[in-house]
Motif scaffolding. Structure first.
Motif, PDB file in Angstrom:
ATOM      1  N   UNK A 152       0.850  -1.191   0.000  1.00 13.26           N
ATOM      2  CA  UNK A 152       0.000   0.000   0.000  1.00 13.26           C
ATOM      3  C   UNK A 152       0.883   1.237   0.000  1.00 13.26           C
ATOM      4  N   UNK A 153       0.676   2.145  -0.948  1.00 11.39           N
ATOM      5  CA  UNK A 153       1.524   3.344  -1.007  1.00 11.39           C
ATOM      6  C   UNK A 153       1.371   4.224   0.238  1.00 11.39           C
ATOM      7  N   UNK A 154       2.465   4.837   0.629  1.00 10.58           N
ATOM      8  CA  UNK A 154       2.486   5.808   1.719  1.00 10.58           C
ATOM      9  C   UNK A 154       1.715   7.041   1.269  1.00 10.58           C
ATOM     10  N   UNK A 155       0.791   7.520   2.096  1.00  8.20           N
ATOM     11  CA  UNK A 155       0.024   8.731   1.803  1.00  8.20           C
ATOM     12  C   UNK A 155      -0.100   9.517   3.107  1.00  8.20           C
ATOM     13  N   UNK A 156       0.473  10.713   3.120  1.00  9.51           N
ATOM     14  CA  UNK A 156       0.389  11.552   4.320  1.00  9.51           C
ATOM     15  C   UNK A 156      -1.061  11.725   4.741  1.00  9.51           C
ATOM     16  N   UNK A 157      -1.326  11.539   6.023  1.00 11.86           N
ATOM     17  CA  UNK A 157      -2.658  11.761   6.572  1.00 11.86           C
ATOM     18  C   UNK A 157      -3.610  10.595   6.420  1.00 11.86           C
ATOM     19  N   UNK A 158      -3.221   9.579   5.665  1.00 12.29           N
ATOM     20  CA  UNK A 158      -4.087   8.419   5.452  1.00 12.29           C
ATOM     21  C   UNK A 158      -3.357   7.103   5.687  1.00 12.29           C
ATOM     22  N   UNK A 159      -2.156   6.994   5.164  1.00 13.77           N
ATOM     23  CA  UNK A 159      -1.359   5.771   5.329  1.00 13.77           C
ATOM     24  C   UNK A 159       0.085   6.189   5.573  1.00 13.77           C
ATOM     25  N   UNK A 160       0.297   6.829   6.728  1.00 19.68           N
ATOM     26  CA  UNK A 160       1.633   7.266   7.138  1.00 19.68           C
ATOM     27  C   UNK A 160       1.968   6.570   8.456  1.00 19.68           C
ATOM     28  N   UNK A 161       3.108   6.877   9.036  1.00 13.65           N
ATOM     29  CA  UNK A 161       3.561   6.116  10.210  1.00 13.65           C
ATOM     30  C   UNK A 161       2.572   6.173  11.368  1.00 13.65           C
ATOM     31  N   UNK A 162       2.158   7.361  11.773  1.00 15.68           N
ATOM     32  CA  UNK A 162       1.283   7.480  12.940  1.00 15.68           C
ATOM     33  C   UNK A 162      -0.109   6.916  12.656  1.00 15.68           C
ATOM     34  N   UNK A 163      -0.653   7.227  11.505  1.00 10.08           N
ATOM     35  CA  UNK A 163      -1.995   6.750  11.183  1.00 10.08           C
ATOM     36  C   UNK A 163      -2.021   5.229  11.120  1.00 10.08           C
ATOM     37  N   UNK A 164      -1.034   4.631  10.432  1.00  2.00           N
ATOM     38  CA  UNK A 164      -0.970   3.176  10.307  1.00  2.00           C
ATOM     39  C   UNK A 164      -0.825   2.508  11.676  1.00  2.00           C
ATOM     40  N   UNK A 165       0.093   3.001  12.501  1.00  2.00           N
ATOM     41  CA  UNK A 165       0.359   2.392  13.804  1.00  2.00           C
ATOM     42  C   UNK A 165      -0.863   2.477  14.715  1.00  2.00           C
ATOM     43  N   UNK A 166      -1.498   3.643  14.783  1.00  2.00           N
ATOM     44  CA  UNK A 166      -2.625   3.775  15.697  1.00  2.00           C
ATOM     45  C   UNK A 166      -3.880   3.088  15.166  1.00  2.00           C
ATOM     46  N   UNK A 167      -4.039   2.986  13.850  1.00  2.00           N
ATOM     47  CA  UNK A 167      -5.129   2.172  13.304  1.00  2.00           C
ATOM     48  C   UNK A 167      -4.889   0.697  13.621  1.00  2.00           C
ATOM     49  N   UNK A 168      -3.634   0.268  13.531  1.00  2.00           N
ATOM     50  CA  UNK A 168      -3.299  -1.116  13.845  1.00  2.00           C
ATOM     51  C   UNK A 168      -3.523  -1.395  15.334  1.00  2.00           C
ATOM     52  N   UNK A 169      -3.196  -0.450  16.179  1.00  2.00           N
ATOM     53  CA  UNK A 169      -3.466  -0.604  17.620  1.00  2.00           C
ATOM     54  C   UNK A 169      -4.953  -0.839  17.854  1.00  2.00           C
ATOM     55  N   UNK A 170      -5.791  -0.076  17.168  1.00  2.00           N
ATOM     56  CA  UNK A 170      -7.240  -0.255  17.286  1.00  2.00           C
ATOM     57  C   UNK A 170      -7.648  -1.646  16.810  1.00  2.00           C
ATOM     58  N   UNK A 171      -7.079  -2.095  15.691  1.00  2.00           N
ATOM     59  CA  UNK A 171      -7.419  -3.413  15.145  1.00  2.00           C
ATOM     60  C   UNK A 171      -6.980  -4.541  16.075  1.00  2.00           C
ATOM     61  N   UNK A 172      -5.846  -4.384  16.744  1.00  2.00           N
ATOM     62  CA  UNK A 172      -5.310  -5.453  17.593  1.00  2.00           C
ATOM     63  C   UNK A 172      -5.939  -5.497  18.982  1.00  2.00           C
ATOM     64  N   UNK A 173      -6.498  -4.372  19.418  1.00  2.00           N
ATOM     65  CA  UNK A 173      -7.009  -4.303  20.793  1.00  2.00           C
ATOM     66  C   UNK A 173      -8.498  -3.964  20.891  1.00  2.00           C
ATOM     67  N   UNK A 174      -9.077  -3.441  19.822  1.00  3.96           N
ATOM     68  CA  UNK A 174     -10.462  -2.992  19.899  1.00  3.96           C
ATOM     69  C   UNK A 174     -10.596  -1.658  20.617  1.00  3.96           C
ATOM     70  N   UNK A 175      -9.477  -0.963  20.824  1.00  2.00           N
ATOM     71  CA  UNK A 175      -9.487   0.331  21.517  1.00  2.00           C
ATOM     72  C   UNK A 175     -10.064   1.419  20.605  1.00  2.00           C
ATOM     73  N   UNK A 176     -10.390   2.571  21.168  1.00  2.00           N
ATOM     74  CA  UNK A 176     -10.932   3.665  20.351  1.00  2.00           C
ATOM     75  C   UNK A 176      -9.970   4.077  19.228  1.00  2.00           C
TER      76      UNK A 176
END
Length: 135
Positions: free
Chosen positions: A21-45
């Protein structure tokens, strides 16, 4: 924070997807990807909703970070995740990392950290990481 059942499958799938998946600022960047993954792995907000789609360049990311009250990614990590582990070498698969040059959020993928950069998914040894947080 407890992880969802079969979180390992979600982590493996996210790492595979991030490679293509191409890197896209604000949609698929380091912080967005990591915190979306945190939500997926834990069910957190969905913490990434606070900045997702609000910038389209690295400069815009830095401005958005400041507007949200964080002077750096390190401050952001402390604010959103609390106290880090004593050393990044204690990180386990799925934990959040801060490392690289320039600094970026990443995910522990075992003995390495996976970092989403404009060049694609990059792996760094845990020794190249500055901070780590348990998810």
């Amino acid at each position: 924070m407890p992880r969802i059942p079969h979180w390992e499958r979600h982590l493996a799938s996210a790492l595979t997807s991030a490679r293509t998946t191409p890197f896209v600022w604000g949609h698929h960047d380091c912080a967005t990807w990591v915190f979306e993954l945190r939500t997926a792995l834990t069910g957190s907000p969905d913490i990434a909703a606070r900045w997702r789609g609000r910038y389209s360049t690295g400069y815009g990311a830095a401005l958005t970070l400041r507007r949200l009250g964080w002077s750096s990614l390190e401050v952001m990590g402390w604010d959103l995740l609390g106290e880090p582990l004593p050393t990044p070498q204690l990180a386990q698969r799925g934990d959040i990392l801060l490392g690289g040059a320039p600094l970026a959020f990443g995910i522990c993928a075992g003995r390495v950290g996976a970092f989403l950069t404009p060049e694609g998914l990059t792996e760094l040894p845990l020794s190249a990481c500055f901070l780590a947080w348990r998810i």
